[in-house]
Structures are given as C-alpha cells and as structure tokens.
Scaffold this motif. Structure first.
Motif, PDB file in Angstrom:
ATOM      1  N   GLN A   1       0.829  -1.194   0.000  1.00 49.32           N
ATOM      2  CA  GLN A   1       0.000   0.000   0.000  1.00 49.32           C
ATOM      3  C   GLN A   1       0.870   1.254   0.000  1.00 49.32           C
ATOM      4  OE1 GLN A   1      -2.944   0.068   3.060  1.00 49.32           O
ATOM      5  NE2 GLN A   1      -4.302   1.392   1.907  1.00 49.32           N
ATOM      6  N   ASN A   2       0.483   2.211  -0.827  1.00 42.69           N
ATOM      7  CA  ASN A   2       1.259   3.439  -0.981  1.00 42.69           C
ATOM      8  C   ASN A   2       0.904   4.402   0.146  1.00 42.69           C
ATOM      9  OD1 ASN A   2       2.762   5.554  -1.871  1.00 42.69           O
ATOM     10  ND2 ASN A   2       1.948   5.570  -3.944  1.00 42.69           N
ATOM     11  N   GLU A   3       1.672   4.348   1.236  1.00 43.39           N
ATOM     12  CA  GLU A   3       1.365   5.143   2.417  1.00 43.39           C
ATOM     13  C   GLU A   3       2.191   6.419   2.497  1.00 43.39           C
ATOM     14  OE1 GLU A   3      -0.919   4.860   4.524  1.00 43.39           O
ATOM     15  OE2 GLU A   3      -1.655   2.818   4.428  1.00 43.39           O
ATOM     16  N   GLN A   4       3.263   6.530   1.705  1.00 38.99           N
ATOM     17  CA  GLN A   4       4.146   7.682   1.828  1.00 38.99           C
ATOM     18  C   GLN A   4       3.503   8.943   1.255  1.00 38.99           C
ATOM     19  OE1 GLN A   4       7.889   6.452   0.036  1.00 38.99           O
ATOM     20  NE2 GLN A   4       8.748   6.082   2.051  1.00 38.99           N
ATOM     21  N   GLN A   5       3.632  10.019   2.000  1.00 37.55           N
ATOM     22  CA  GLN A   5       3.173  11.331   1.562  1.00 37.55           C
ATOM     23  C   GLN A   5       4.407  12.209   1.399  1.00 37.55           C
ATOM     24  OE1 GLN A   5       0.359  13.082   4.231  1.00 37.55           O
ATOM     25  NE2 GLN A   5      -0.023  14.871   2.962  1.00 37.55           N
ATOM     26  N   GLN A   6       4.474  12.959   0.304  1.00 37.02           N
ATOM     27  CA  GLN A   6       5.680  13.739   0.076  1.00 37.02           C
ATOM     28  C   GLN A   6       5.360  15.126  -0.470  1.00 37.02           C
ATOM     29  OE1 GLN A   6       8.278  13.309  -3.347  1.00 37.02           O
ATOM     30  NE2 GLN A   6       7.035  11.596  -4.127  1.00 37.02           N
ATOM     31  N   ARG A   7       6.284  16.049  -0.214  1.00 36.99           N
ATOM     32  CA  ARG A   7       6.297  17.347  -0.862  1.00 36.99           C
ATOM     33  C   ARG A   7       7.757  17.620  -1.228  1.00 36.99           C
ATOM     34  NH1 ARG A   7       3.973  20.314   4.566  1.00 36.99           N
ATOM     35  NH2 ARG A   7       5.782  20.035   5.925  1.00 36.99           N
ATOM     36  N   SER A   8       7.997  17.815  -2.517  1.00 31.87           N
ATOM     37  CA  SER A   8       9.365  17.835  -3.026  1.00 31.87           C
ATOM     38  C   SER A   8       9.574  18.954  -4.030  1.00 31.87           C
ATOM     39  CB  SER A   8       9.701  16.494  -3.702  1.00 31.87           C
ATOM     40  OG  SER A   8       9.606  15.418  -2.803  1.00 31.87           O
ATOM     41  N   HIS A   9      10.831  19.437  -4.071  1.00 34.96           N
ATOM     42  CA  HIS A   9      11.300  20.364  -5.092  1.00 34.96           C
ATOM     43  C   HIS A   9      12.465  19.686  -5.817  1.00 34.96           C
ATOM     44  CE1 HIS A   9       9.106  23.759  -3.162  1.00 34.96           C
ATOM     45  NE2 HIS A   9       9.414  23.114  -2.043  1.00 34.96           N
ATOM     46  N   VAL A  10      12.384  19.624  -7.141  1.00 30.78           N
ATOM     47  CA  VAL A  10      13.418  18.946  -7.930  1.00 30.78           C
ATOM     48  C   VAL A  10      13.902  19.892  -9.021  1.00 30.78           C
ATOM     49  CG1 VAL A  10      14.000  16.981  -9.385  1.00 30.78           C
ATOM     50  CG2 VAL A  10      12.381  16.691  -7.505  1.00 30.78           C
ATOM     51  N   VAL A  11      15.214  20.090  -9.076  1.00 31.44           N
ATOM     52  CA  VAL A  11      15.826  20.836 -10.179  1.00 31.44           C
ATOM     53  C   VAL A  11      16.726  19.875 -10.943  1.00 31.44           C
ATOM     54  CG1 VAL A  11      15.685  23.109  -9.115  1.00 31.44           C
ATOM     55  CG2 VAL A  11      17.655  21.652  -8.643  1.00 31.44           C
ATOM     56  N   ALA A  12      16.727  19.995 -12.267  1.00 31.70           N
ATOM     57  CA  ALA A  12      17.493  19.060 -13.088  1.00 31.70           C
ATOM     58  C   ALA A  12      18.025  19.773 -14.321  1.00 31.70           C
ATOM     59  CB  ALA A  12      16.631  17.867 -13.503  1.00 31.70           C
ATOM     60  N   LEU A  13      19.219  19.376 -14.734  1.00 34.22           N
ATOM     61  CA  LEU A  13      19.842  19.863 -15.966  1.00 34.22           C
ATOM     62  C   LEU A  13      20.261  18.660 -16.787  1.00 34.22           C
ATOM     63  CD1 LEU A  13      20.968  22.132 -17.747  1.00 34.22           C
ATOM     64  CD2 LEU A  13      23.107  21.978 -16.438  1.00 34.22           C
ATOM     65  N   ASP A  14      19.777  18.604 -18.027  1.00 32.80           N
ATOM     66  CA  ASP A  14      20.051  17.490 -18.938  1.00 32.80           C
ATOM     67  C   ASP A  14      20.611  18.069 -20.231  1.00 32.80           C
ATOM     68  OD1 ASP A  14      19.972  15.168 -20.518  1.00 32.80           O
ATOM     69  OD2 ASP A  14      18.257  14.413 -19.404  1.00 32.80           O
ATOM     70  N   ALA A  15      21.766  17.553 -20.687  1.00 36.62           N
ATOM     71  CA  ALA A  15      22.403  18.108 -21.882  1.00 36.62           C
ATOM     72  C   ALA A  15      23.028  17.003 -22.721  1.00 36.62           C
ATOM     73  CB  ALA A  15      23.470  19.133 -21.497  1.00 36.62           C
ATOM     74  N   ASN A  16      23.053  17.214 -24.047  1.00 39.14           N
ATOM     75  CA  ASN A  16      23.664  16.292 -24.993  1.00 39.14           C
ATOM     76  C   ASN A  16      24.550  17.057 -25.965  1.00 39.14           C
ATOM     77  OD1 ASN A  16      22.393  13.927 -24.060  1.00 39.14           O
ATOM     78  ND2 ASN A  16      20.559  14.399 -25.238  1.00 39.14           N
ATOM     79  N   TYR A  17      25.599  16.397 -26.467  1.00 38.07           N
ATOM     80  CA  TYR A  17      26.485  16.993 -27.466  1.00 38.07           C
ATOM     81  C   TYR A  17      26.864  15.933 -28.493  1.00 38.07           C
ATOM     82  CZ  TYR A  17      30.402  19.376 -29.658  1.00 38.07           C
ATOM     83  OH  TYR A  17      31.247  19.950 -30.577  1.00 38.07           O
ATOM     84  N   ASP A  18      26.697  16.266 -29.771  1.00 36.36           N
ATOM     85  CA  ASP A  18      27.036  15.347 -30.866  1.00 36.36           C
ATOM     86  C   ASP A  18      28.517  15.459 -31.189  1.00 36.36           C
ATOM     87  OD1 ASP A  18      24.387  14.570 -31.043  1.00 36.36           O
ATOM     88  OD2 ASP A  18      23.909  16.046 -32.595  1.00 36.36           O
ATOM     89  N   LEU A  19      29.269  14.410 -30.861  1.00 39.07           N
ATOM     90  CA  LEU A  19      30.687  14.396 -31.203  1.00 39.07           C
ATOM     91  C   LEU A  19      30.903  14.194 -32.690  1.00 39.07           C
ATOM     92  CD1 LEU A  19      32.114  12.229 -28.282  1.00 39.07           C
ATOM     93  CD2 LEU A  19      32.327  14.697 -28.576  1.00 39.07           C
ATOM     94  N   SER A  20      30.049  13.358 -33.295  1.00 42.23           N
ATOM     95  CA  SER A  20      30.136  13.064 -34.722  1.00 42.23           C
ATOM     96  C   SER A  20      28.765  12.584 -35.179  1.00 42.23           C
ATOM     97  CB  SER A  20      31.196  11.994 -34.986  1.00 42.23           C
ATOM     98  OG  SER A  20      30.831  10.754 -34.391  1.00 42.23           O
ATOM     99  N   ALA A  21      28.687  12.136 -36.420  1.00 42.10           N
ATOM    100  CA  ALA A  21      27.420  11.632 -36.941  1.00 42.10           C
ATOM    101  C   ALA A  21      27.011  10.350 -36.239  1.00 42.10           C
ATOM    102  CB  ALA A  21      27.541  11.402 -38.440  1.00 42.10           C
ATOM    103  N   ARG A  22      27.935   9.648 -35.610  1.00 42.25           N
ATOM    104  CA  ARG A  22      27.631   8.365 -34.961  1.00 42.25           C
ATOM    105  C   ARG A  22      27.616   8.431 -33.434  1.00 42.25           C
ATOM    106  NH1 ARG A  22      27.473   3.713 -37.793  1.00 42.25           N
ATOM    107  NH2 ARG A  22      28.087   3.751 -39.985  1.00 42.25           N
ATOM    108  N   TRP A  23      28.318   9.394 -32.849  1.00 34.47           N
ATOM    109  CA  TRP A  23      28.464   9.409 -31.397  1.00 34.47           C
ATOM    110  C   TRP A  23      27.868  10.676 -30.777  1.00 34.47           C
ATOM    111  CZ3 TRP A  23      30.018   5.478 -28.371  1.00 34.47           C
ATOM    112  CH2 TRP A  23      30.682   4.413 -28.984  1.00 34.47           C
TER     113      TRP A  23
END
Length: 295
Positions: free
Chosen positions: A165-187
């Motif tokens: 049973q889902n008994e946990q109650q929460q209040r949360s703040h989440v910050v996130a940074l997600d980034a990608n870089y193309d090294l080449s056409a394959r990577w």
C-alpha cells in the motif's frame, strides 16, 4: 460539434454503463472550447454499486509562438456508505521565446474528499517549469533545465508496483539539468544532474515530516550503429543524504528509428532506481520499453 456516447464496461472486476455527452465550440481560429457530461454506474462483486457523475470544461489556444491547453473537472462518486467529491485542474503552456529557446509550464491539481474520514482523502499537486535550448545554427548541442514541485498524497486504495500500500506522503522540489552533445554523426555524449529537496512522512494526513534530500548523476553515450539503429548506455549514481545511502548501476537500450521524428526501443535497467527523483521506490530493475518523439 456535439457528440453522445454509451460506454459499456465488462470484465472480471467491474461491470457498468456510462452515458457521456459533450459539445465543442470554435469561437475563433485559435480557440477550441469544450463542455462534457458523464453519468453512469459500475458494479463489482462483493462491493456497493458505484454511481458517478462528472462535469468538465476545457479550453485550447494555439498561436504562432504561444500554446495553451487546460481543463477543469468535477466528479462525484457515490456508494451506499460513501460520497467522494473530486476536483481536477490541468494547465499546460508552451512558449517560443526565441528560435533557440522554448519554455513550458505545466500545473496539475487533483483534490479528492471522502465523506467517511480524512484518511481516505487524496491530494495531488504538480508544477513543472522547463526551458529547452537547441541552437538553430548549431544542432550539435541541446539542453533542458527543469524545476518540478510535487505534493502527493496517494489514494488509500492505491498500491505500488511491489503490491504494497502506498502510504508515503511527500512534498518535493526537484531541479534538473540534462544536456547532450554530438561528437560526430555516430556518437553523442550527454549527462544529467538532478537534486531533490523535500519532506516525506509515512502517515496519511498525520505524523511527523522528515527531510529527504537526494542527488542523481547520469553519464550516457549514444552510438548510431547502422541506418535505423541506435545503442544507448548510461551510468547512474543516486545519493540519499539522510539515509546515507549510495546506489549506482547501468542502463542499456537499443532503439530503432521508425521515421525522422519517432523511434522505439527496448532496454534493461541494471540499477533498482529511477531517474525520476519524485519516485521513492526501488523496484525499477529489469526490462523496459522506451518511445521517443521529436519535433
């Protein structure tokens, strides 16, 4: 436009019939307004018959640089022993700030009140603000920054994936940074850093709140194998401050491009945690299916 529906449900658990009616109105080229009504009953062996009435209003706007979609709904579920009123609000805004920048704001709210006791109530509030960066003159770089607020009191009848049973109650703040870089056409290389600060408690509308702070670090690499196939590998590390718990693991996946804007894949998560820091469970080890779309 006007519609009417009769929905018949039949299964091992529930049998029911719902009448649904609605109307959509387009006052201008950019606007669509909607109104819908529902009325029906559901029966389940060994339980009281459930009567449900619902009223919902929706609005959608689509402009050149600004889009909005929202809805507000009221529901009443009634049995012989309980009356449950639910209020639901949804808001989604997207804004093109600059050719290189996009912004999005989402606010969802759900409140459910039971006539039996406060311990049967459930509340959900989530607000997400995100900024996406993808330069027009440099398609090698793309990044996403998000801030997420979550207040969650799950319904008393809700269970986790491990059937507890889902008994946990929460209040949360989440910050996130997600980034990608193309090294080449394959990577392509990328990573994600996320931090959650918040509080949780084991009781429902009662008990003491405890601090809960978590950090997530992800490093990944994408390899374009041949024509329509991509291979993904991720290394993940999760740090839970108060519990002094550190977990790490790997994730791999194989994707196939179905067209220029859509790909589907299958993978395996060798770690037992999710990259969604608002999910407090540790039951994510195993196979998964991933679907990716892009504009």
């Amino acid at each position: 436009s006007v519609y009417g529906e009769e929905r018949y449900q039949h299964g091992d658990n529930r049998v029911g019939l719902t009448h649904a009616y609605g109307v959509e109105y387009v006052p201008a080229k950019q606007w669509v307004l909607g109104l819908s009504l529902e009325d029906g009953k559901q029966e389940q062996a060994g339980q009281d018959t459930l009567s449900r009435q619902a009223l919902a209003f929706s609005a959608h706007y689509s402009g050149q640089s600004f889009k909005y979609g929202g809805a507000i709904e009221y529901r009443r579920d009634k049995t012989e022993n309980e009356v449950r009123d639910a209020y639901l609000v949804r808001n989604n805004l997207a804004y093109k700030m600059h050719p290189d920048w996009r912004a999005q704001l989402r606010i969802d709210l759900a409140i459910s009140d039971s006539s039996e006791a406060d311990t049967f109530n459930s509340d959900f509030t989530e607000a997400l603000l995100g900024f996406a960066y993808r330069p027009v003159d440099n398609d090698k770089v793309n990044a996403l920054f998000t801030y997420n607020y979550l207040y969650d009191l799950a319904p008393a009848e809700q269970f986790t994936q491990s059937l507890s049973q889902n008994e946990q109650q929460q209040r949360s703040h989440v910050v996130a940074l997600d980034a990608n870089y193309d090294l080449s056409a394959r990577w392509t290389i990328g990573g994600k850093i996320a931090k959650r600060t918040g509080e949780i408690r084991e009781g429902r509308e009662s008990g003491q709140w405890f601090e809960s702070n978590t950090n997530l670090y992800v490093v990944r690499a994408d390899w374009h194998l041949v024509r329509h196939w991509d291979f993904l590998a991720e290394a993940r590390r999760l740090e839970v401050k108060e519990a002094k718990d550190k977990r790490q693991g790997f994730l791999v996946a194989l994707h196939r491009h179905l067209n220029q804007h859509f790909k589907v894949g299958v993978g395996y998560n060798f770690s037992d945690f999710s990259d969604d820091l608002t999910d407090l469970s540790y039951d994510y080890q195993g196979w998964f299916i991933n679907i990716v779309g892009k504009i």
